[in-house]
Design a protein around this motif. Structure first.
Motif, short mmCIF file in Angstrom:
data_model
loop_
_atom_site.label_atom_id
_atom_site.label_comp_id
_atom_site.label_asym_id
_atom_site.label_seq_id
_atom_site.Cartn_x
_atom_site.Cartn_y
_atom_site.Cartn_z
N UNK A 167 52.57 -23.24 -28.31
CA UNK A 167 51.54 -23.07 -26.90
C UNK A 167 50.26 -22.69 -27.13
N UNK A 168 49.45 -23.48 -26.69
CA UNK A 168 48.27 -23.36 -26.78
C UNK A 168 47.55 -22.63 -25.50
N UNK A 169 46.60 -21.74 -26.08
CA UNK A 169 45.89 -20.85 -24.79
C UNK A 169 44.97 -21.89 -24.32
N UNK A 170 44.96 -22.07 -22.92
CA UNK A 170 44.36 -22.70 -22.06
C UNK A 170 42.88 -22.32 -21.89
N UNK A 171 42.02 -23.10 -21.94
CA UNK A 171 40.82 -22.51 -21.68
C UNK A 171 40.55 -22.18 -20.19
N UNK A 172 39.63 -21.41 -19.82
CA UNK A 172 39.20 -21.20 -18.54
C UNK A 172 38.03 -20.91 -18.36
N UNK A 173 37.56 -20.89 -16.86
CA UNK A 173 35.94 -20.95 -16.57
C UNK A 173 35.79 -19.41 -16.43
N UNK A 174 34.95 -18.84 -17.13
CA UNK A 174 34.45 -17.43 -16.70
C UNK A 174 33.85 -17.17 -15.18
N UNK A 175 34.77 -16.30 -14.47
CA UNK A 175 34.28 -16.00 -12.93
C UNK A 175 34.14 -14.65 -13.03
N UNK A 204 38.09 -17.82 -25.06
CA UNK A 204 38.29 -19.45 -24.83
C UNK A 204 37.62 -19.76 -23.62
N UNK A 205 36.66 -19.20 -23.17
CA UNK A 205 36.12 -19.47 -21.77
C UNK A 205 35.04 -20.46 -21.88
N UNK A 206 34.92 -21.07 -20.70
CA UNK A 206 33.72 -21.80 -20.46
C UNK A 206 32.82 -21.08 -19.55
#
Lengths: 149, 982
Positions: free
Chosen positions: B743-751, B796-798
């Motif tokens: 399981x890979x942690x998914x990237x997220x967009x920083x909000x 892991x954020x963008x």
């Protein structure tokens, strides 16, 4: 509103920090975001020049000169708000100096009411967004060729 | 290859007469007699020739008769010495002449006969050829016409043999008859929904089929700049009816509680924000899957609460979502509201049938058909069947599809109001004057009309005193709008409910540009205007009857038809004046919603503010034309993208790479761009490998985030990054290959607002002129500890950044955002004029492989997987797995690998994206263009948080937030400034 480049002509208030103006309203700056609205814009004639701090000084001066010489206007109005007052005066004086005394100036000052929005950042969401008004000074300089008589 | 050549030769020689070839013959006489016998029909023709021939070329004939050669031989041969021996002693004149005659006739035949499938006009010299000759044989010279006609018939027959001739269509006149046209339109609407303005748009726009709708993408005329000017100084109109409205009804606290699972307070105000809850403002919010706040976003929605009615906790909420978002949002709403019972029985027929019948009703009423001429047709049509009805609303939905869901436990009802409400967006500072010009508050009805009992809603409302005072208040506020000069003066998100007259009644005769009127403006009470500007619209005035289903249906059903209106117009004494008295049907409840302009950043604030106009369905065109007649520009999807770009706001499916709709969009875009790329001839394609562009058509965000996470964990500084990243890639690829199940942690967009604000402060140069270090003191300054603690939460954020170029250059989508080296920054400090560093051209290792495969198509399947330097392990693994699979899979794998290797593109798996080039990549641009409002190239994109922080740590304070931007098709880096705007 004949000029397509309206937004760039508007004078942008660049005054000191907003919360120094009205000490009566106490607020925690973290909880609110300050959002300034644009100053009220009036329909403008072709010979109105709104001075701002973003455009190059020489360009604004050249615009005024063009209006007076090429544009065929006998008079133009130079408006400046807040920080741009200085520059408006500067432009008017430069115009006068370069015309070898043919131009005359007539300056008026006024006060412009500006509106700030304060939006609550508070996660409880109980806070109402506030709107405040504050005043800022403005100058309107009429640069004109005096009548021949 | 040779087989093909042989084939071609055969084809060419097909029509050649065989008699030319001399088979090897033992004796001249025999052969010549044979030849003579072969061409008996040439007799007279050959006669005059034979004498000459035999005289002129005696030597050639001699040569041809060499016995050991079959067929023709050119030139002398080594063993030519043998001729003299075999020279015939005598020649039989008759046989010889006959043989020559046969040869000549064969030659003439060969010359005259056209080979292969050539057309007649190919025989013509170039200067005599004309356009469309094969189509119109009269363009050919007379002598060739007959042949051409014959050939044309032949080809026509061949064509008809292949496919059946299409059924003969009706005449154009029949097709254009109203009823038939409507049927045709209805048929075409079955697959993709048409907006009400579809026909209008289809005449003027490039239409695209997107998200189940037919939408106008961009006008066919040139108006890019004109539209921009309209947005910044006048008004641009868009039809946004394709946005889906979902209605929620229920008790306030239950609704808020249910919806709170979908949102998070960390990402900004939610559904429960006080001002929005009162119904005075429209709110916007980011929706997540229930309870999955940071990891599983769905997309942004706007919402609008209906103002409270006194003494009732029952509330109504509209959620407006993009169509791609709706399919995810609706199930999510159903789960959080526990609404799983579809309300089928009453809803389904009521939803669809009345809308169909509705339109025909006014037509069937006696006053609607004053012209007797139409009666005959109508009766005929009635005999054949019910007349075609115009589809209003969603034409693709089956009548049995439920549109309403009810919860048994908490009484919440969800209604899907897709296509039930028309939404127009007006963008620009003058949009309020357009509205004021177009709309007029509804006039009341006089006593006579009131006393009449009829089914229309307005007379009933007129008899209610409270409703009329409310209407009066709303009309007053609407009139105050005349006194403001710019739409941006109003508080953002203001809502105003209103009832207006049918705008078609006041349609100007000519298209005029609506401008604010100074005189009218001065009439407006200054005090009221100020109040509106500061406080917005008071709560009761936000109420509108468009919220009520019954009123909406009533209004839609009772719309006056265009025909009727034109008849009334023709009866007006002064042409072009307002129609009066206003027909009773002509009152429409509407809702005006203010849209905030640019809210972030310091420059061009509130650019692109405007109003949204919500109408009941069926009234779309009735409002559209009057709006267009006020001199607005019309924009399509393309312009809405530019609008959000200039506003520095993310645009929904494009700029949400972590949402399902965004991912879907990215895949579609990649396929589209790849397709376009492949359409170019290989020699004309950009070689992206040589440009060092790993992924020109998509952005591998996941890979980027992972790489940076690992780099930062190992504590990379500039110099080490490259080496590390290579190692990282290998590690990663091998990991992927071995266990994809991990399981890979998914990237997220920083909000998260707080985190964004912190980042934003860190990005800003602290000592730059014109920028006050505002409130930096309250935020922790950037340091190693702060960064590590920040990264522990958001590794892991963008993060969404706004990029503006410092010098020239026009960013394109998928441009790389890279980290400048200290030397670059030094160069920037020294000379402002330098454009930026250059990327050294890369080598294309794959080119040779492609060539090899071309030469040897048999081995291609294996050779294409042959490992190259960087992805050695990976390729071996694939190879091994290929061997494992059975032989039947082979052609498939071949096709896969051939599609993998495209000249100029990196095949999968990609190498390390971060460290592929001489400058380390931290992110990509998702949309970029030359910004006409800023006067320089501007772009919007994402960068990896880890990469960004790592960069910021190493940058000096005056160069904070400066990155390099490089387009995929260029080797030139440009300096750019990034801003994170909250």
């Amino acid at each position: 509103m004949t000029e397509p480049r309206n937004p760039s002509m508007s004078s942008i208030p660049q005054t000191g920090p907003a919360h120094t103006d009205s000490p009566a309203v106490e607020m925690d700056p973290v909880e609110y975001t300050l959002r300034k609205r644009l100053p009220r814009k009036l329909p403008k004639r072709r010979n109105d020049v709104y001075v701002n701090m973003k455009t190059d000084f020489r360009a604004q001066l050249a615009r005024c000169q063009k209006l007076l010489e090429g544009g065929g206007h006998r008079e133009i109005c130079v408006h400046g708000l807040g920080l741009a007052i200085n520059r408006a005066i500067n432009i008017a004086l430069q115009l006068q100096a370069s015309s070898q005394g043919a131009l005359q100036l007539a300056a008026n000052t006024s006060t412009v009411e500006l509106v700030d929005d304060l939006e609550p950042e508070d996660p409880d969401e109980a806070g109402e967004p506030m709107t405040r008004t504050r005043n800022n000074s403005a100058i309107h300089i009429k640069v004109f060729y005096p009548d021949a008589q | 290859m040779s087989a093909a050549k042989v084939k071609m030769r055969e084809k060419k020689m097909r029509n050649q007469p065989a008699s030319v070839q001399y088979p090897s013959s033992s004796s001249n006489v025999e052969s010549s007699t044979q030849n003579g016998a072969d061409a008996p029909g040439t007799g007279e023709n050959a006669d005059p020739l034979k004498g000459g021939l035999s005289e002129v070329h005696p030597s050639t004939e001699r040569k041809k008769k060499t016995p050991h050669q079959s067929g023709w031989v050119r030139g002398h041969h080594k063993d030519g010495g043998g001729y003299t021996k075999e020279m015939p002693k005598y020649i039989t004149a008759g046989a010889f002449a006959r043989a020559r005659a046969a040869e000549v006739s064969a030659m003439l035949k060969a010359v005259r006969k056209t080979t292969s499938s050539s057309h007649v006009f190919e025989a013509l010299p170039k200067h005599m050829r004309r356009r469309a000759m094969s189509h119109n044989t009269k363009r050919l010279p007379h002598r060739l016409r007959e042949v051409a006609n014959r050939m044309r018939e032949k080809s026509l027959q061949a064509g008809s043999k292949k496919k059946k001739e299409p059924a003969k269509s009706k005449s154009r006149k029949a097709r254009r008859r109203h009823g038939n046209l409507l049927l045709e339109f209805n048929r075409r609407q079955r697959k993709n929904i048409w907006l009400e303005t579809h026909i209008w748009h289809a005449k003027r726009f490039h239409m695209v089929k997107k998200w189940g709708y037919c939408l106008g993408d961009r006008p066919t005329y040139k108006c890019y700049r004109a539209c921009y000017r309209a947005m910044s100084s006048h008004c641009l109109l868009q039809d946004l009816s394709y946005y889906c409205c979902i209605e929620l009804q229920g008790d306030e606290d239950k609704l808020v509680a249910a919806l709170s699972q979908l949102t998070s307070k960390e990402a900004g105000p939610t559904f429960a924000a006080a001002l929005c809850l009162s119904g005075r403002r429209q709110g916007s919010v980011m929706v997540y899957r229930a309870g999955r706040y940071p990891s599983q976003p769905l997309g942004p929605v706007t919402f609008l609460w209906r103002p409270r009615t006194q003494g009732s906790m029952h509330r109504q909420l509209w959620i407006w979502a993009h169509p791609t978002l709706k399919q995810d949002l609706l199930p999510e709403l159903q789960t959080v509201c526990q609404c799983c019972e579809a309300v089928i029985p009453p809803a389904a027929p009521v939803e669809v049938n009345p809308t169909l019948e509705a339109d025909s009703e006014p037509e069937n009423t006696p006053e609607a058909k004053p012209v007797p001429g139409t009666k005959r047709k109508r009766s005929r049509k009635d005999a054949t069947g019910p007349p075609a009805k115009k589809i209003l609303g969603d034409g693709t939905r089956l009548p049995s599809t439920p549109v309403s869901w009810r919860s048994s436990s908490n009484g919440i009802v969800i209604n899907d109001l897709t296509m039930e409400i028309v939404r127009y967006r007006l963008i620009g500072p003058q949009s309020h004057s357009v509205l004021v010009d177009t709309l007029e508050a509804a006039t009341g009805c006089d006593e006579v009309q009131k006393s009449q009992t009829c089914s229309l809603w307005w007379p009933q409302h007129c008899s209610d005193e409270a409703k009329m005072t409310l209407h009066q208040q709303q009309a007053d506020i609407f009139n105050i709008l005349k006194g403001i000069y710019s739409t941006a003066e109003l508080p953002s998100g203001t809502v105003l409910g209103l009832t207006v007259d049918d705008p078609r009644l006041t349609l100007p005769r000519k298209r005029v540009k609506a401008l604010p009127c100074v005189k009218q403006a001065q009439e407006v009470d200054e005090e009221k205007r100020r109040k509106l500007m500061l406080e917005g619209v008071p709560e009761p005035c936000c109420q509108s009857f468009i919220w009520e289903q019954s009123v909406r249906d009533n209004v839609t059903d009772n719309k006056i038809s265009e025909q009727e209106l034109n008849r009334m117009r023709s009866e007006v004494l002064v042409p072009g004046s307002r129609l009066s008295p206003t027909p009773l049907q002509g009152r429409v409840p509407i809702l005006l919603v203010h849209q905030p302009g640019k809210q972030v950043g310091h420059e061009m604030s509130s650019w692109g503010a405007g109003w949204d106009l919500l109408l009941p369905k069926g009234w779309g065109m009735a409002f559209w034309i009057p709006l267009v007649y006020r001199g607005v520009r019309i924009g399509g999807l393309n312009m809405s993208l530019k609008h959000s770009q200039n506003k520095a706001a993310p645009h929904f499916p494009r700029d949400y790479p972590d949402c399902p709709a965004g991912m879907c969009f990215q895949e579609e875009q990649e396929a589209e761009l790849l397709d376009k790329f492949k359409r170019h001839p290989p020699a004309k394609r950009t070689n992206y490998i040589k440009h060092g562009c790993v992924a020109p058509f998509r952005c591998p965000w996941q890979q980027l985030a992972e790489e940076w996470e690992i780099i930062v964990q190992e504590g990379g500084s500039q110099a080490q990054i490259t080496a590390q990243a290579d190692a990282v890639t290998e590690e990663r690829t091998s990991q992927q290959a071995i266990s994809i199940t991990k399981p890979l942690s998914r990237f997220t967009v920083l909000r998260n607002r707080k985190a964004l604000r912190l980042l934003s402060a860190w990005c800003r140069p602290t000592t730059s002129k014109g920028q006050r270090p505002c409130r930096v003191g309250e935020l922790p300054p950037i340091s190693c500890e702060a960064v590590t603690s920040f990264l522990s939460a958001h590794a892991m954020s963008l993060v969404w950044v706004h990029v503006s170029l410092l010098s020239k250059g026009k960013p394109e989508y998928h441009a790389m955002l890279c980290v400048p080296t200290p030397e670059d920054l030094k160069a920037l400090g020294n000379r402002q004029g330098t454009g930026g560093p250059q990327e050294p051209p890369h080598r294309d290792h794959f080119k040779s492989r492609i060539k090899r495969r071309k030469k040897d198509p048999k081995k291609a399947a294996t050779s294409s997987v042959t490992p190259d330097k960087p992805d050695g392990k990976e390729a071996e693994l694939i190879f091994a797995s290929d061997l494992d699979t059975n032989a039947s899979k082979d052609p498939k794998s071949f096709s896969e690998s051939s599609s993998d290797l495209i000249l100029g593109l990196w095949p999968d798996p990609l190498p390390s994206v971060a460290s592929h080039c001489s400058r380390v990549t931290v992110g990509w641009v998702t949309q970029g263009d030359f910004s006409m409002s800023a006067g320089c190239g501007e772009a919007l994109g994402f960068v990896s948080v880890a990469g960004l922080l790592n960069t910021l740590l190493n940058q000096t304070s005056e160069h904070k937030g400066k990155l390099l931007l490089r387009n995929p098709t260029s080797l030139h880096y440009r300096f750019a400034k990034i801003n994170i705007e909250v």
